[in-house]
Design an enzyme around this catalytic site. Structure first.
Site, PDB file in Angstrom:
ATOM      1  N   VAL A 125    -105.641  -1.275  55.891  1.00 33.26           N
ATOM      2  CA  VAL A 125    -105.498  -2.418  54.831  1.00 33.26           C
ATOM      3  C   VAL A 125    -105.686  -1.854  53.471  1.00 33.26           C
ATOM      4  O   VAL A 125    -106.227  -0.822  53.070  1.00 33.26           O
ATOM      5  CB  VAL A 125    -106.648  -3.495  55.119  1.00 33.26           C
ATOM      6  CG1 VAL A 125    -106.694  -4.426  53.816  1.00 33.26           C
ATOM      7  CG2 VAL A 125    -106.783  -4.147  56.447  1.00 33.26           C
ATOM      8  N   HIS A 126    -104.274  -2.220  52.772  1.00 30.16           N
ATOM      9  CA  HIS A 126    -104.450  -1.498  51.393  1.00 30.16           C
ATOM     10  C   HIS A 126    -103.763  -2.159  50.428  1.00 30.16           C
ATOM     11  O   HIS A 126    -103.846  -2.012  49.100  1.00 30.16           O
ATOM     12  CB  HIS A 126    -103.837  -0.128  51.330  1.00 30.16           C
ATOM     13  CG  HIS A 126    -102.508  -0.047  51.396  1.00 30.16           C
ATOM     14  ND1 HIS A 126    -101.974   0.085  52.563  1.00 30.16           N
ATOM     15  CD2 HIS A 126    -101.399  -0.001  50.509  1.00 30.16           C
ATOM     16  CE1 HIS A 126    -100.341  -0.189  52.369  1.00 30.16           C
ATOM     17  NE2 HIS A 126    -100.142   0.242  50.970  1.00 30.16           N
ATOM     18  N   ARG A 127    -103.055  -3.553  50.709  1.00 27.02           N
ATOM     19  CA  ARG A 127    -102.026  -4.181  49.887  1.00 27.02           C
ATOM     20  C   ARG A 127    -102.932  -4.847  48.836  1.00 27.02           C
ATOM     21  O   ARG A 127    -104.000  -5.366  49.037  1.00 27.02           O
ATOM     22  CB  ARG A 127    -101.219  -5.269  50.591  1.00 27.02           C
ATOM     23  CG  ARG A 127    -100.267  -4.696  51.447  1.00 27.02           C
ATOM     24  CD  ARG A 127     -99.089  -4.578  51.079  1.00 27.02           C
ATOM     25  NE  ARG A 127     -98.447  -3.725  51.743  1.00 27.02           N
ATOM     26  CZ  ARG A 127     -97.308  -2.907  50.951  1.00 27.02           C
ATOM     27  NH1 ARG A 127     -97.066  -2.959  49.997  1.00 27.02           N
ATOM     28  NH2 ARG A 127     -96.634  -2.101  51.939  1.00 27.02           N
TER      29      ARG A 127
END
Ligand code: UD1
Ligand code: UDP
Length: 363
Positions: free
Chosen positions: A206-208
């Protein structure tokens, strides 16, 4: 032909690994890398250069962190100085990061032809910084290398001349094919492999910004992953943006049984993890595709995706992280599922096709 390639973020190093190797096979090409410094931790940058045999950057500007405009602006000014001094025949760019846009603007305003690899992708969501970066980059590019047919159609719809659009396939497919064997042949692996060696597990990333900077969405993701980890182990390499966001919200993830939060993995560990996982959960563009390359079902924690063909083929499910029950339902639907056979990303020769097109210097 003198080419300056501008990279800055993790996925761009992987794409450059495929294309720089292809360009190196042409004696008439001199390619040098300019690293903006957008990503700078060793496990987000240096490790990729060492592992994947990418030539050391000729310049590293050290310009990471900050606001969208601040980062892009500082990179633009510094890249311009290099391009004025060097006057390359072409500037090569990947994807949709701030480094991509800064390079595109600097080169186009100096009338240096821009080659854009991964052109034409659209989420049609202008709240994403990446959508702004990719639309603007495409519209100042001279060569647009589209990875999929839908990317070609998007560019046609926006009025870009057909002669500038080259449907070549996806360099990430080339990279995955090339490095999968190298990854398997290694003797040293991340210690997390030993932890899940005999158990089924799910791999998550997850990084958005739309997930990490929206506290409710990040809470939903954490609760859904914790619930999932009650039934099957979950390995979650944490992007630095995500680690910071979790800490600032006070969301504890480290002590949950079955949830293995680790530092970002190197690419070779990552693609082996993807192959070994029962399912992939992600908001990453690259990881969505890699799960398909390795025949793994994927749940994408977003409202939309640029890689629509994988949703159509049943390999990928969109699960906007707005409701824990809905995300959990998507996990259970995806586990054990498979899509239909498709081949939307070319034949693994995208890098060669890009290199030979650049060498023809069509204009
Ligand atoms: C960027 C790209 C995104 C891409 C992603 C790949 C933009 C707008 N976004 O997002 O499209 O999918 O890279 O991973 O360009 N940080 C560190 N160490 C690092 C790198 C980043 O601590 O090595 C921190 C930064 O200080 C910053 C945060 O992580 O606070 C976000 O980094 P940034 O490069 O702005 O965006 P990404 O989320 O990485
Ligand atoms: N990746 C990696 N280690 C990790 C997470 C991702 O090597 O811990 C690789 C992944 O295999 C893929 C690329 O990074 O090749 C995707 O980059 P990222 O998710 O950062 O960005 P995006 O593709 O969404 O732009």
């Amino acid at each position: 032909m003198n080419i300056i390639t501008i990279v800055g973020a993790r996925p761009q190093f992987i794409k450059a690994a495929a294309l720089s190797a292809a360009l190196a096979s042409y004696p008439a090409v001199r390619e040098r890398l300019l690293h903006t410094g957008q990503h700078f931790d060793d496990n987000m940058s240096g490790l990729f250069f060492r592992e994947l045999g990418i030539p050391a950057p000729a310049w590293n500007l050290g310009l990471g962190s900050g606001t969208q405009g601040g980062m892009t602006g500082r990179q633009l000014a510094a890249i311009e100085q290099v391009l004025i001094a060097e006057r390359p025949d072409a500037v090569l760019l990947y994807g949709d990061t701030n480094s991509t846009l800064a390079g595109a603007l600097a080169a186009a305003k100096l009338q240096i032809p821009v080659a854009h690899v991964e052109a034409g992708l659209r989420s049609f969501n202008r709240r994403m910084p990446e959508e702004i970066n990719r639309v603007l980059t495409d519209h100042v590019s001279h060569w647009l290398f589209a990875p999929t047919e839908s990317a070609v159609h998007n560019l046609q719809r926006e009025g870009i001349a057909a002669a500038q659009v080259h449907s070549v396939g996806d360099v990430m497919f080339d990279a995955a094919l090339h490095f999968a064997g190298i990854a398997r042949a290694r003797s040293l692996r991340h210690p997390v492999f030993a932890v899940v060696a005999t158990r089924p597990f799910v791999l998550a990333t997850v990084h958005r910004a739309e997930n990490t900077d929206a506290s409710e969405r990040l809470r939903v993701i954490v609760h859904a992953l914790k619930a999932l980890a009650g039934g099957i182990d979950v390995v979650w390499p944490l992007h630095p943006r995500t680690r910071k966001a979790l800490a600032s919200l006070g969301l504890a993830v480290e002590s949950t049984a079955g949830l293995h939060c680790i530092e970002p993995l190197g690419y070779l560990d990552m693609i082996e993890m993807e192959q070994a996982a029962q399912m992939v959960v992600t908001d990453s563009g690259g990881v969505q595709k890699e799960s398909f390359f390795f025949g793994r079902p994927c749940v994408t924690l977003r409202d939309e995706t640029e890689w629509v063909e994988l949703v159509d083929a049943g390999w990928n499910r969109l699960a906007p992280p707005t409701c824990v029950a809905a995300v959990t339902a998507a996990f259970h639907a995806a586990l054990g599922s498979a899509g239909v056979p498709v081949r939307p990303y070319g034949d693994g020769d995208a890098a060669q096709r890009i290199a030979s097109t650049l060498l023809r210097r069509a204009d």
